[in-house]
Design a protein around this motif. Structure first.
Motif, PDB file in Angstrom:
ATOM      1  N   LEU A  98       0.835  -1.209   0.000  1.00 18.42           N
ATOM      2  CA  LEU A  98       0.000   0.000   0.000  1.00 18.42           C
ATOM      3  C   LEU A  98       0.866   1.254   0.000  1.00 18.42           C
ATOM      4  O   LEU A  98       0.622   2.203  -0.744  1.00 18.42           O
ATOM      5  N   TYR A  99       1.887   1.241   0.867  1.00 15.06           N
ATOM      6  CA  TYR A  99       2.771   2.404   0.958  1.00 15.06           C
ATOM      7  C   TYR A  99       3.443   2.667  -0.396  1.00 15.06           C
ATOM      8  O   TYR A  99       3.531   3.807  -0.849  1.00 15.06           O
ATOM      9  N   ASN A 100       3.897   1.578  -1.051  1.00 12.29           N
ATOM     10  CA  ASN A 100       4.560   1.761  -2.339  1.00 12.29           C
ATOM     11  C   ASN A 100       3.608   2.338  -3.392  1.00 12.29           C
ATOM     12  O   ASN A 100       4.033   3.021  -4.314  1.00 12.29           O
ATOM     13  N   MET A 101       2.307   2.040  -3.226  1.00  9.02           N
ATOM     14  CA  MET A 101       1.320   2.568  -4.183  1.00  9.02           C
ATOM     15  C   MET A 101       0.945   4.007  -3.873  1.00  9.02           C
ATOM     16  O   MET A 101       0.723   4.809  -4.759  1.00  9.02           O
ATOM     17  N   PHE A 102       0.833   4.300  -2.577  1.00  8.20           N
ATOM     18  CA  PHE A 102       0.364   5.635  -2.172  1.00  8.20           C
ATOM     19  C   PHE A 102       1.334   6.219  -1.138  1.00  8.20           C
ATOM     20  O   PHE A 102       0.966   6.441   0.015  1.00  8.20           O
ATOM     21  N   PRO A 103       2.601   6.491  -1.545  1.00  4.49           N
ATOM     22  CA  PRO A 103       3.620   6.862  -0.557  1.00  4.49           C
ATOM     23  C   PRO A 103       3.280   8.119   0.241  1.00  4.49           C
ATOM     24  O   PRO A 103       3.633   8.223   1.398  1.00  4.49           O
ATOM     25  N   ARG A 104       2.586   9.070  -0.389  1.00  8.07           N
ATOM     26  CA  ARG A 104       2.312  10.315   0.345  1.00  8.07           C
ATOM     27  C   ARG A 104       1.198  10.120   1.352  1.00  8.07           C
ATOM     28  O   ARG A 104       1.156  10.747   2.392  1.00  8.07           O
ATOM     29  N   LEU A 105       0.277   9.194   1.010  1.00 15.13           N
ATOM     30  CA  LEU A 105      -0.929   9.027   1.812  1.00 15.13           C
ATOM     31  C   LEU A 105      -0.684   8.203   3.076  1.00 15.13           C
ATOM     32  O   LEU A 105      -1.291   8.446   4.106  1.00 15.13           O
ATOM     33  N   VAL A 106       0.195   7.187   2.960  1.00 17.30           N
ATOM     34  CA  VAL A 106       0.330   6.272   4.102  1.00 17.30           C
ATOM     35  C   VAL A 106       1.777   6.150   4.611  1.00 17.30           C
ATOM     36  O   VAL A 106       2.219   5.088   4.991  1.00 17.30           O
ATOM     37  N   ARG A 107       2.463   7.283   4.649  1.00 21.09           N
ATOM     38  CA  ARG A 107       3.863   7.307   5.113  1.00 21.09           C
ATOM     39  C   ARG A 107       4.012   6.818   6.543  1.00 21.09           C
ATOM     40  O   ARG A 107       5.037   6.287   6.933  1.00 21.09           O
ATOM     41  N   TRP A 108       2.993   7.042   7.333  1.00 18.91           N
ATOM     42  CA  TRP A 108       3.097   6.825   8.783  1.00 18.91           C
ATOM     43  C   TRP A 108       2.809   5.405   9.213  1.00 18.91           C
ATOM     44  O   TRP A 108       2.847   5.097  10.387  1.00 18.91           O
ATOM     45  N   ILE A 109       2.507   4.492   8.307  1.00  8.96           N
ATOM     46  CA  ILE A 109       2.127   3.137   8.738  1.00  8.96           C
ATOM     47  C   ILE A 109       3.245   2.462   9.552  1.00  8.96           C
ATOM     48  O   ILE A 109       4.422   2.704   9.311  1.00  8.96           O
ATOM     49  N   LYS A 110       2.797   1.570  10.451  1.00  7.61           N
ATOM     50  CA  LYS A 110       3.718   0.961  11.419  1.00  7.61           C
ATOM     51  C   LYS A 110       4.821   0.142  10.719  1.00  7.61           C
ATOM     52  O   LYS A 110       5.988   0.228  11.068  1.00  7.61           O
ATOM     53  N   ASN A 111       4.427  -0.631   9.724  1.00 10.62           N
ATOM     54  CA  ASN A 111       5.413  -1.482   9.063  1.00 10.62           C
ATOM     55  C   ASN A 111       6.522  -0.683   8.386  1.00 10.62           C
ATOM     56  O   ASN A 111       7.665  -1.130   8.320  1.00 10.62           O
ATOM     57  N   ARG A 112       6.172   0.503   7.879  1.00 10.18           N
ATOM     58  CA  ARG A 112       7.218   1.320   7.253  1.00 10.18           C
ATOM     59  C   ARG A 112       8.213   1.789   8.314  1.00 10.18           C
ATOM     60  O   ARG A 112       9.431   1.724   8.117  1.00 10.18           O
ATOM     61  N   GLN A 113       7.672   2.233   9.443  1.00 12.76           N
ATOM     62  CA  GLN A 113       8.555   2.712  10.530  1.00 12.76           C
ATOM     63  C   GLN A 113       9.471   1.573  10.990  1.00 12.76           C
ATOM     64  O   GLN A 113      10.658   1.762  11.197  1.00 12.76           O
ATOM     65  N   LEU A 114       8.865   0.371  11.119  1.00 13.69           N
ATOM     66  CA  LEU A 114       9.631  -0.774  11.603  1.00 13.69           C
ATOM     67  C   LEU A 114      10.733  -1.156  10.604  1.00 13.69           C
ATOM     68  O   LEU A 114      11.887  -1.409  10.977  1.00 13.69           O
ATOM     69  N   PHE A 115      10.356  -1.176   9.316  1.00 11.91           N
ATOM     70  CA  PHE A 115      11.312  -1.525   8.262  1.00 11.91           C
ATOM     71  C   PHE A 115      12.507  -0.564   8.303  1.00 11.91           C
ATOM     72  O   PHE A 115      13.663  -0.981   8.289  1.00 11.91           O
ATOM     73  N   LEU A 116      12.199   0.733   8.397  1.00 13.32           N
ATOM     74  CA  LEU A 116      13.280   1.719   8.373  1.00 13.32           C
ATOM     75  C   LEU A 116      14.125   1.642   9.646  1.00 13.32           C
ATOM     76  O   LEU A 116      15.340   1.817   9.601  1.00 13.32           O
ATOM     77  N   LYS A 117      13.441   1.326  10.775  1.00 15.27           N
ATOM     78  CA  LYS A 117      14.193   1.195  12.040  1.00 15.27           C
ATOM     79  C   LYS A 117      15.192   0.031  11.936  1.00 15.27           C
ATOM     80  O   LYS A 117      16.370   0.182  12.255  1.00 15.27           O
ATOM     81  N   TYR A 118      14.714  -1.127  11.443  1.00 15.94           N
ATOM     82  CA  TYR A 118      15.605  -2.286  11.323  1.00 15.94           C
ATOM     83  C   TYR A 118      16.743  -2.005  10.326  1.00 15.94           C
ATOM     84  O   TYR A 118      17.890  -2.371  10.567  1.00 15.94           O
ATOM     85  N   SER A 119      16.396  -1.354   9.199  1.00 20.37           N
ATOM     86  CA  SER A 119      17.443  -1.037   8.202  1.00 20.37           C
ATOM     87  C   SER A 119      18.502  -0.163   8.848  1.00 20.37           C
ATOM     88  O   SER A 119      19.700  -0.393   8.698  1.00 20.37           O
ATOM     89  N   GLU A 120      18.036   0.864   9.542  1.00 16.32           N
ATOM     90  CA  GLU A 120      18.944   1.811  10.167  1.00 16.32           C
ATOM     91  C   GLU A 120      19.846   1.110  11.194  1.00 16.32           C
ATOM     92  O   GLU A 120      21.062   1.314  11.212  1.00 16.32           O
ATOM     93  N   MET A 121      19.220   0.250  12.023  1.00 14.21           N
ATOM     94  CA  MET A 121      20.006  -0.438  13.059  1.00 14.21           C
ATOM     95  C   MET A 121      21.062  -1.335  12.425  1.00 14.21           C
ATOM     96  O   MET A 121      22.207  -1.397  12.881  1.00 14.21           O
ATOM     97  N   ASN A 122      20.691  -2.020  11.341  1.00 13.46           N
ATOM     98  CA  ASN A 122      21.678  -2.876  10.673  1.00 13.46           C
ATOM     99  C   ASN A 122      22.793  -2.041  10.046  1.00 13.46           C
ATOM    100  O   ASN A 122      23.957  -2.438  10.056  1.00 13.46           O
TER     101      ASN A 122
END
Ligand code: HEM
Length: 508
Positions: free
Chosen positions: A229-253
């Protein structure tokens, strides 16, 4: 439908708003019917899209590859679908996928960098990069991996060392049921660690365990409905939990990788390359000394390249091995035939890559595991690098393209029994191994998997070493036919969580 439900929940729509939205979509759908019939005749055909949501109602996002394959039966081997407002051209069937990726390699050779991967890497590294930077990182990585013996003796030695560690873990369960996912992931991750860092980690090292866990989690999250969904509507659903989690894990790695890089930098000897990172740092230093303008050898490219190698090289190989063990437990007669060949050709000595040519049946079984497991079912999305006319259809520059590997690995015109586990697909009448052109698990063309020869070596050595030591069975009380082959949902197709018994063959 489930995606629409998710969308409604994410946007917190009231029933009245929802009704209004549906009425709006319906009117637009009817109007768009008039528009589509007037569209340029040569664009790839496809189901008529709704405005805003495109063809989402016609697709099952949990089995996207299967539903696209179904659509190809109606619309042909080159067709269009809309994910929201994003246009995607799907390529289906061996002939079409091969023609596009190999004969039109330049045109279909760019990567489609979806918003989630852009957020994580900003176009650096190999997997989610394009242009000169991608070309240089891919060239550098391939030649360094070759220098480190990818597909040769040096990696053979490292893989065999890792096999011993993995066998010890399996032995510790003493034939009782266990889930092998984590130890197998640790083992394949250590092969990349040895090549990239120059050393392996202990399986109980907390930093290592966390890095592998986060990388695995991200592979799962990247394939979730909410990230789609985020990839389809990036401006609309930037705040979703899975996106935050994905970026947190990427950042930590990335923070962990940066720490390892720092340590390697402090102990760097320009005369000795312990691993890929050393080679990169030495090259970076040289380019800085000769004042190379716009060099691609900077820290961001190094960190993204390293994390790319872990995410592309760990879960893929580990998942294939897990499918392999599951299929062996489900088909004990095939497992027994592999073990008969192992006894006859190798006996109790250590397996070597050289043995593969004398083990046609085992080689065929490994290929068939890969074909049926089909772990990257839509490859990784590509993008057209320029306007192209393909099979008489025009596709604009920048269009997302899905090479549907499922349709190649199950192409009815290429495989005798595409939906069953049949090692004979890779054997001739005399039982000799035969290559099959439609075996495209590593994709093809400009973006073909960079780790193919390493992965092939790992699969052969891990699979044979494990089957030499153990017989794999379902847990007590579970019948072979009850072992479930339905894949879990994710960026790659993994077996559903399960336990197996690894019964020591020394007892027999
Ligand atoms: C069984 C194991 C593996 C399978 C099935 C597999 C499959 C694939 C597939 C289908 C692609 C996409 C190709 C495309 O875009 O058309 C890919 C890309 C890639 N793979 Fe693998 N892979 C495996 C193991 C590995 C390993 C061990 C490594 C690391 C050395 C690796 C590194 C990469 C990289 C870096 C890319 C991106 C290439 C690019 O964008 O230029 N893979 N792989």
């Amino acid at each position: 439908m489930s995606l629409l439900k998710d969308f409604v929940v994410y946007l917190c729509l009231s029933p009245t708003t929802l009704l209004g939205a549906v009425a709006f979509l319906l009117v637009f759908y009817l109007v768009s019917n008039t528009f589509t019939s007037q569209e340029v005749g040569k664009a790839p055909p496809g189901p008529r899209p709704f405005p805003l949501i495109g063809n989402l109602l016609q697709l099952d996002l949990k089995k996207l590859d299967v539903s696209l394959w179904e659509l190809s039966k109606k619309y042909g081997s080159v067709f269009t679908v809309y994910f929201g407002t994003n246009k995607v051209v799907v390529l289906a069937g061996y002939e079409t996928v091969k023609e596009a990726l190999v004969s039109y390699a330049e045109e279909f050779g760019d990567r489609d960098i979806t918003p989630i991967f852009y957020d994580a890497h900003q176009g650096h590294g190999i997997l989610f990069a394009n242009g000169e930077s991608w070309k240089e990182m891919r060239r550098f990585t391939l030649s360094t991996l070759r220098d480190f013996g990818m597909g040769k003796r040096l990696s053979e030695h490292k893989i065999l060392e890792e096999c011993h560690h993995l066998i010890k873990v399996f032995e510790s369960y003493k034939g009782n049921p266990f889930n092998a996912a984590i130890p197998i992931n640790h083992a394949t991750s250590n092969i990349i660690s040895a090549i990239v860092y120059g050393s392996r980690f202990e399986y109980n090292d907390p930093r290592f365990k966390n890095m592998v866990r986060r990388a695995n989690e991200n592979v799962r999250i990247a394939g979730s409905a909410s990230i789609k969904l985020y990839n389809m509507f990036p401006r609309l659903v930037r705040w979703i939990k899975n996106r935050q989690l994905f970026l947190k894990y990427s950042e930590m790695n990335m923070v962990d990788v940066k720490e390892v890089i720092l340590h390697l930098k402090e102990t760097l000897d320009p005369q000795v390359c312990r691993g890929l990172i050393d080679c990169f740092l030495i090259r970076k230093q040289k380019e800085e000394e000769s004042c190379v303008k716009d060099t691609h050898y900077h820290e961001k490219n190094l960190v993204s390249t390293v994390t790319n190698l872990f995410s592309a090289g760990t879960d893929t190989t580990a998942t294939t091995l897990r499918w392999g063990l599951l299929l062996m437990a489900k088909y004990p007669l095939i497992q027994a035939q592999v073990q008969e060949e192992l006894n006859r050709v190798i006996g109790s000595r250590e397996v070597q890559v050289e043995d593969r040519k004398n083990m046609p049946y085992t080689d065929a079984v490994i290929h068939e595991i890969q074909r049926l497991a089909n772990i990257v079912p839509m490859s990784i999305p590509h993008k057209t690098s320029r306007d192209v006319t393909f099979q008489g259809l025009s596709i604009k520059k920048g269009t997302t393209v899905f090479p549907l590997l499922t349709s190649v690995l199950h192409d009815e015109s290429k495989w005798e029994s595409p939906n069953s586990f049949n090692p004979s697909h890779f054997l001739d009448r005399e039982g000799k191994f035969i290559r099959r052109e439609a075996f495209m698990v590593f994709s093809a063309g400009r973006r073909v998997c960079l780790g193919e020869s390493l992965a092939r070596m790992e699969l052969f050595l891990f699979f044979t070493s494990l089957l030499q030591s153990f017989r794999f069975t379902p847990p007590p009380g579970v019948k072979e036919e009850d072992l479930d082959l339905t894949p879990g949902v994710g960026f790659i197709l993994t077996p559903s969580p399960h336990e197996l018994c690894a019964v020591s063959r020394k007892r027999f």
